[in-house]
Write a protein that holds these residues in place. Structure first.
Motif, PDB file in Angstrom:
ATOM      1  N   PRO A 124      16.932 -30.722  18.390  1.00 24.45           N
ATOM      2  CA  PRO A 124      17.478 -29.765  19.366  1.00 24.45           C
ATOM      3  C   PRO A 124      17.008 -30.155  20.770  1.00 24.45           C
ATOM      4  O   PRO A 124      15.937 -30.749  20.923  1.00 24.45           O
ATOM      5  CB  PRO A 124      16.832 -28.440  18.944  1.00 24.45           C
ATOM      6  CG  PRO A 124      15.513 -28.859  18.373  1.00 24.45           C
ATOM      7  CD  PRO A 124      15.747 -30.178  17.696  1.00 24.45           C
ATOM      8  N   SER A 151       9.729 -26.627  15.572  1.00 22.22           N
ATOM      9  CA  SER A 151      10.239 -26.891  16.905  1.00 22.22           C
ATOM     10  C   SER A 151       9.963 -25.701  17.831  1.00 22.22           C
ATOM     11  O   SER A 151       9.590 -25.878  19.006  1.00 22.22           O
ATOM     12  CB  SER A 151      11.744 -27.175  16.811  1.00 22.22           C
ATOM     13  OG  SER A 151      12.239 -27.532  18.038  1.00 22.22           O
ATOM     14  N   GLU A 192       6.366 -25.892  18.868  1.00 18.09           N
ATOM     15  CA  GLU A 192       6.113 -27.001  19.792  1.00 18.09           C
ATOM     16  C   GLU A 192       6.652 -26.696  21.191  1.00 18.09           C
ATOM     17  O   GLU A 192       5.963 -26.904  22.194  1.00 18.09           O
ATOM     18  CB  GLU A 192       6.761 -28.280  19.234  1.00 18.09           C
ATOM     19  CG  GLU A 192       6.058 -28.786  17.988  1.00 18.09           C
ATOM     20  CD  GLU A 192       6.949 -29.612  17.057  1.00 18.09           C
ATOM     21  OE1 GLU A 192       6.422 -30.064  16.015  1.00 18.09           O
ATOM     22  OE2 GLU A 192       8.147 -29.808  17.335  1.00 18.09           O
ATOM     23  N   ALA A 199       6.715 -32.563  22.432  1.00 21.29           N
ATOM     24  CA  ALA A 199       6.380 -31.509  23.402  1.00 21.29           C
ATOM     25  C   ALA A 199       4.886 -31.197  23.384  1.00 21.29           C
ATOM     26  O   ALA A 199       4.314 -30.835  24.412  1.00 21.29           O
ATOM     27  CB  ALA A 199       7.205 -30.250  23.101  1.00 21.29           C
TER      28      ALA A 199
HETATM   29  N1  LIG Z   1      14.393 -32.769  21.978  1.00 23.91           N
HETATM   30  C1  LIG Z   1      13.148 -32.793  21.498  1.00 23.91           C
HETATM   31  O1  LIG Z   1      12.311 -33.597  21.877  1.00 23.91           O
HETATM   32  N2  LIG Z   1      12.850 -31.870  20.578  1.00 23.91           N
HETATM   33  C2  LIG Z   1      11.615 -31.834  19.925  1.00 23.91           C
HETATM   34  N3  LIG Z   1      10.407 -32.237  20.529  1.00 23.91           N
HETATM   35  C3  LIG Z   1       9.407 -31.524  19.996  1.00 23.91           C
HETATM   36  O2  LIG Z   1       8.206 -31.687  20.246  1.00 23.91           O
HETATM   37  N4  LIG Z   1       9.920 -30.580  19.167  1.00 23.91           N
HETATM   38  C4  LIG Z   1      11.274 -30.647  19.179  1.00 23.91           C
HETATM   39  O3  LIG Z   1      12.082 -29.917  18.668  1.00 23.91           O
END
Ligand SMILES: NC(=O)N[C@H]1NC(=O)NC1=O
Length: 173
Positions: free
Chosen positions: A68, A84, A87, A123
């Motif tokens: 996503p 996700s 994060e 992230a």
């Molecule tokens: N687009 C993207 O990087 N998504 C991811 N990154 C992350 O750390 N979790 C996610 O869903």
């Protein structure tokens, strides 16, 4: 969870537990199960990474497309996977102002138009303030290099998710 427990899992259990190590790609865990037994947590993580490396380019692009957007519509709607969600929220992406969200949406759209897959970044290794700059920087990279970088981020996300599942004391390299 210790590695003996992992090695004794049947196929269904393994895919239930590790199916989202690679976001929305349980087929990766399904393939990795066939390669057991694993020596330790690092070895397990290596098998996830190595499988991604064996995929042909369209397969690697497909894996990226399962991710996503960062701070995208799914975060707004609350339809992200639990991992996700954690994060993205942890990186502060759920608390962006409207202007920052719009800026990221524009950059995400430019990135997708240039490379054909979404911008992927671990992230938890970044934060909301750093994401737009990193996105703008990677937007200028050559496509082959960017595919490698993005796949590296998928592997980082996977290692962190595995560390969560196996216990923090087994934090992976
Ligand atoms: N687009 C993207 O990087 N998504 C991811 N990154 C992350 O750390 N979790 C996610 O869903």
């Amino acid at each position: 969870m210790d590695i003996g427990t992992v090695n004794s899992m049947d196929f269904g259990e393994f895919v239930d537990v590790f199916g989202n190590v690679v976001e929305r790609c349980p087929v990766v865990a399904a393939a990795v199960w066939s390669q057991r037994p694993f020596r330790d947590a690092d070895d397990l993580a290596e098998h996830f990474s190595a499988f991604l490396d064996t995929l042909p380019v369209p397969g690697q692009e497909g894996v990226l497309r399962c991710h996503p957007d960062l701070a995208g519509s799914e975060l707004q709607r609350g339809t992200l996977s639990a991992e996700s969600q954690r994060e993205q929220s942890g990186a502060g992406l759920a608390r962006l102002g409207a202007g920052e969200r719009l800026r990221l949406a524009e950059l995400n759209a430019q990135y997708r138009a240039r490379f054909g897959f979404p911008f992927v970044l671990a992230a938890r290794r970044s934060d909301a303030a750093a994401v737009p700059g990193e996105l703008a920087r990677r937007l200028r990279c050559p496509p082959e290099q960017e595919l490698r970088t993005a796949l590296g981020e998928v592997k980082k996300i996977g290692r962190l998710r595995l560390a969560d599942l196996l216990g923090r004391d087994r934090a992976l390299r």
